[in-house]
Structure formats: C-alpha cells, structure tokens
Write a protein that holds these residues in place. Structure first.
Motif, mmCIF file in Angstrom:
data_model
loop_
_atom_site.group_PDB
_atom_site.id
_atom_site.type_symbol
_atom_site.label_atom_id
_atom_site.label_comp_id
_atom_site.label_asym_id
_atom_site.label_seq_id
_atom_site.Cartn_x
_atom_site.Cartn_y
_atom_site.Cartn_z
ATOM 1 N N ARG A 1 -2.924 3.542 -3.123
ATOM 2 C CA ARG A 1 -2.883 2.361 -3.982
ATOM 3 C C ARG A 1 -2.625 1.121 -3.146
ATOM 4 O O ARG A 1 -1.714 1.097 -2.310
ATOM 5 C CB ARG A 1 -1.749 2.523 -5.008
ATOM 6 N N THR A 2 -3.440 0.110 -3.340
ATOM 7 C CA THR A 2 -3.238 -1.185 -2.713
ATOM 8 C C THR A 2 -3.100 -2.239 -3.804
ATOM 9 O O THR A 2 -3.881 -2.253 -4.764
ATOM 10 C CB THR A 2 -4.412 -1.559 -1.792
ATOM 11 N N THR A 3 -2.102 -3.088 -3.693
ATOM 12 C CA THR A 3 -1.946 -4.218 -4.609
ATOM 13 C C THR A 3 -1.639 -5.464 -3.788
ATOM 14 O O THR A 3 -1.314 -5.382 -2.605
ATOM 15 C CB THR A 3 -0.814 -3.996 -5.630
ATOM 16 N N GLU B 1 0.843 -1.200 0.000
ATOM 17 C CA GLU B 1 0.000 0.000 0.000
ATOM 18 C C GLU B 1 0.873 1.242 0.000
ATOM 19 O O GLU B 1 1.915 1.280 0.679
ATOM 20 C CB GLU B 1 -0.926 -0.008 1.216
ATOM 21 N N ARG B 2 0.422 2.269 -0.764
ATOM 22 C CA ARG B 2 1.227 3.486 -0.864
ATOM 23 C C ARG B 2 0.365 4.614 -1.409
ATOM 24 O O ARG B 2 -0.494 4.402 -2.266
ATOM 25 C CB ARG B 2 2.416 3.240 -1.807
ATOM 26 N N ASP B 3 0.594 5.841 -0.933
ATOM 27 C CA ASP B 3 -0.042 7.021 -1.506
ATOM 28 C C ASP B 3 0.581 7.323 -2.861
ATOM 29 O O ASP B 3 1.756 7.009 -3.106
ATOM 30 C CB ASP B 3 0.115 8.231 -0.582
ATOM 31 N N THR B 4 -0.210 7.943 -3.747
ATOM 32 C CA THR B 4 0.256 8.183 -5.111
ATOM 33 C C THR B 4 0.156 9.661 -5.477
ATOM 34 O O THR B 4 -0.505 10.451 -4.797
ATOM 35 C CB THR B 4 -0.573 7.380 -6.130
ATOM 36 N N SER B 5 0.778 9.984 -6.631
ATOM 37 C CA SER B 5 0.746 11.357 -7.135
ATOM 38 C C SER B 5 -0.622 11.737 -7.674
ATOM 39 O O SER B 5 -0.879 12.912 -7.931
ATOM 40 C CB SER B 5 1.787 11.509 -8.262
ATOM 41 N N GLU C 1 1.836 -0.060 -10.227
ATOM 42 C CA GLU C 1 2.365 -1.245 -9.555
ATOM 43 C C GLU C 1 3.296 -0.823 -8.421
ATOM 44 O O GLU C 1 4.044 0.160 -8.544
ATOM 45 C CB GLU C 1 3.137 -2.125 -10.545
ATOM 46 N N LEU C 2 3.266 -1.565 -7.349
ATOM 47 C CA LEU C 2 4.090 -1.250 -6.180
ATOM 48 C C LEU C 2 5.229 -2.230 -5.980
ATOM 49 O O LEU C 2 6.091 -2.003 -5.119
ATOM 50 C CB LEU C 2 3.217 -1.242 -4.917
ATOM 51 N N ASP C 3 5.248 -3.311 -6.766
ATOM 52 C CA ASP C 3 6.265 -4.342 -6.523
ATOM 53 C C ASP C 3 6.669 -4.985 -7.846
ATOM 54 O O ASP C 3 6.962 -4.285 -8.805
ATOM 55 C CB ASP C 3 5.730 -5.375 -5.515
ATOM 56 N N VAL C 4 6.638 -6.312 -7.939
ATOM 57 C CA VAL C 4 7.188 -7.021 -9.088
ATOM 58 C C VAL C 4 6.463 -6.715 -10.391
ATOM 59 O O VAL C 4 7.028 -6.887 -11.481
ATOM 60 C CB VAL C 4 7.188 -8.542 -8.854
ATOM 61 N N GLY C 5 5.217 -6.266 -10.305
ATOM 62 C CA GLY C 5 4.488 -5.949 -11.522
ATOM 63 C C GLY C 5 5.186 -4.907 -12.361
ATOM 64 O O GLY C 5 5.110 -4.932 -13.595
#
Length: 349
Positions: free
Chosen positions: A31-33, A22-26, A295-299
């Motif tokens: 965002r949750t993935t 999870e992370r805030d975005t611009s 995407e926040l990781d491997v994506g």
C-alpha cells in the motif's frame, strides 16, 4: 445541515508539502499513500490520498508542478478552487474514483487546517462529543481459505469482530467454521468492483452460502442479476453498499432503499458531499458504518473522528492500521476505541 457548520470557516494556506508512506498489507499487496500537509498561520492541516495506484503516487512525488492552493479562503471557497485543479497533472487515473480520493486528501487537510486556525475541532464545531468507536477487523483469508487467520486473531483477542471478503473458493465447510466463531459481522462480496485486483464476479453458489451461512451478518456490494437477485428476497435489509456510494444521488440510485450504508469519506471527494450524504441517511433512517481504505497515516484518524460522531456503535471497518499488517499480532488496541482526551482539527489520537 451539517455542512453549514463548516462552509464559512476561514483558512489561510501559505504553502503545502507531500509525503509518501508505504507498507505491506494483510491482503497481499504493498500500500502506498500520500499525506498532504497544508501550512498556514502557524498551523498544519493534513489529509491522506488513498489512491490505489502506486505509480500515481510516485508521479505526484516526482512532479515539479505546484498546485494553485495557496491563499486565503473560506472552506467552501477552497473547495470551489480545488474543483478547478487537475490533481493528476494531466494524467488520466486508472479509475475515475481516484480523483475523489486525491481531492479528499486536500479537502480534509483544508478542513483540518481551518479548524485548527479557528482553535476548535470537529466535535466542538458540531456541538457534539466524541464517543468510543466500535470496530471490526477487515481481512482476507489465506490461500487456500481455511479460517485459520480468524482463529489466530481470536486466540489473541476473543472479543474481536470481523468483516470478511468471501471468494468463490470458500467451501461450505469454510463458511461453517467461520460461522461457528460468531464473530463475523459483515461480508463484502466485491460485486461492484470491475477491473481491479479485488474483483469477485457474481457467483450464485457463493452468494447463497454467504446469505444462508451468516443469517445475522450484513452483506455488502452484491452484483445483482437474474441469477443472484432472487437470493436476496427477504434479505434486502441486510444488504449494504460501499463502492457505489459517493453522493446523495448515488444513494437514491440504489436498487432499493437501503437499511445500511458503508461511509468512506474518501469516496465522496468533498466535505460537502460527505456531510450532505450523512444528513440524508439520518433523515431517512439509514444505518451507517465507517469504512477504511488501508490508510497508513492521518486518514485513519479522520475516519475514526467521523465514526465517533455519527455511527460509533456500528460495525465500523476502521480497525487501527496495525490490524492491516500481513500477520496477526498481540497487544493491539481493543474495540471500542477510547476517544481522545483532547483534540484539535480532525485529529483523533
């Protein structure tokens, strides 16, 4: 055909696990993935579920139900098995496309695992080499729009290029200011989205300002109606499509044969559908560029790998995830991204 290189890859899945990020975005939302990890034969393959519904991720995380994905398969057999599994646990997702997003997480994890178990990677399997990846930064302007965010980014790195999301409150002055930077390569009108937080209704005045104000930029996903269609007469080659593109059939259903398409792997759901569409574009001289889904990781690695092999020099909307932070920062990777010196599976570190 590209898929023929992968369909018979063997994989063994002993177990799987899920991990939320999870992370805030611009773009002003959190965002949750969910990262799907398939484990087998001492290897781990990963994929990322980019469903735009945080509650759907929380429900997945809280569920005790196990998906029937363990066993020994070819990649094609795994895909067939997955097509019979309800990955939303009896709940209807807010948008039907979310089923593709979640399926892609499992399919890309299976491809990653199968490649690793075979001791190879995406490029080697295709007898290709990874190329440096050009990227553009996708962002929305601040409210009210002024272009200051773009100027801030350019002060930090004057070589950056951008893909922007115009809205009806973009004035002629804002368009002129942005055009003067000579850094805008694509503009996403969001006209194909309905019932989402990013909807931008068809606005003939906005469309005209964008088409005329950025004569060399790609224009994505307009909504075409009696008022807006004439604005694209003579500009059809600049129009690119994103949200509708999910298979070869969806490309064939477009209003005219496109010159450009935005390829987002998660939209396709299956590895086969993605690769068949890339085959179709190559056979019909349709330009492609990569698209991201926060995407926040491997994506993010996976879309870099695909772009690197098939459209490395295009204006790829695949900037490293640090560019999606709420505020611009310095010291980030520059375009083009260097390919990995070594890789395995779908990894592109």
């Amino acid at each position: 055909m590209l898929y023929d290189h992968f369909a018979d890859l063997e994989l063994r899945v002993d177990e799987y696990d899920l991990e939320q990020h999870e992370r805030d975005t611009s773009s002003g939302f959190t965002r949750t993935t969910t990262v799907v990890s398939l484990h087998g034969d001492g290897e781990t393959g990963q994929g990322e579920d980019v469903t735009y519904d945080n509650e759907a991720h929380y429900t997945l995380d809280d569920s005790p139900e196990e998906f029937p994905v363990t066993g020994e398969y070819t990649l094609d057999e795994f895909s067939d098995q997955l097509s019979e599994v309800d990955l939303f646990l009896g709940n209807e997702p807010n948008q039907s496309i979310f089923r593709n997003y979640r399926r892609w997480a499992f399919e890309s994890a299976a491809l990653d695992l199968a490649l690793k178990q075979a001791g190879t990677d995406l490029a080697d399997r295709l007898d290709r080499e990874y190329s440096p990846v050009r990227f553009v930064v996708s962002t929305r302007l601040q409210d009210p729009p002024t272009g200051d965010r773009i100027r801030d980014w350019l002060d930090r790195n004057p070589d950056l290029e951008f893909k922007l999301d115009p809205t009806s409150d973009w004035t002629a002055e804002v368009v002129d200011r942005l055009a003067d930077t000579d850094s805008v390569r694509a503009l996403d009108l969001k006209g194909q989205y309905h019932g989402t937080t990013v909807d931008q209704p068809a606005d003939p005045d906005l469309y005209e300002r964008v088409v005329e104000g950025f004569p060399d930029a790609l224009v994505e996903d307009p909504e075409l109606n009696d008022d807006t269609r004439p604005l694209f007469d003579g500009h059809e080659e600049r129009v690119t499509w994103d949200y509708p593109i999910r298979s070869v059939e969806t490309v064939e259903d477009l209003p005219w044969e496109p010159e450009w398409l935005n390829i987002k792997p998660s939209r396709f759901g299956s590895v086969e559908s993605l690769l068949d569409t890339i085959d179709y574009c190559r056979e019909n001289d349709i330009g492609m560029f990569g698209g991201g889904q926060f995407e926040l990781d491997v994506g993010r690695e996976h879309i870099h790998a695909v772009a690197s092999l098939f459209y490395p020099d295009a204006p790829n909307d695949v900037a490293p995830k640090e560019y999606n932070a709420p505020e611009p920062s310095s010291g980030l990777p520059s375009s083009p991204l260097s390919p990995p010196t070594s890789s395995q599976g779908l990894e592109w570190k």
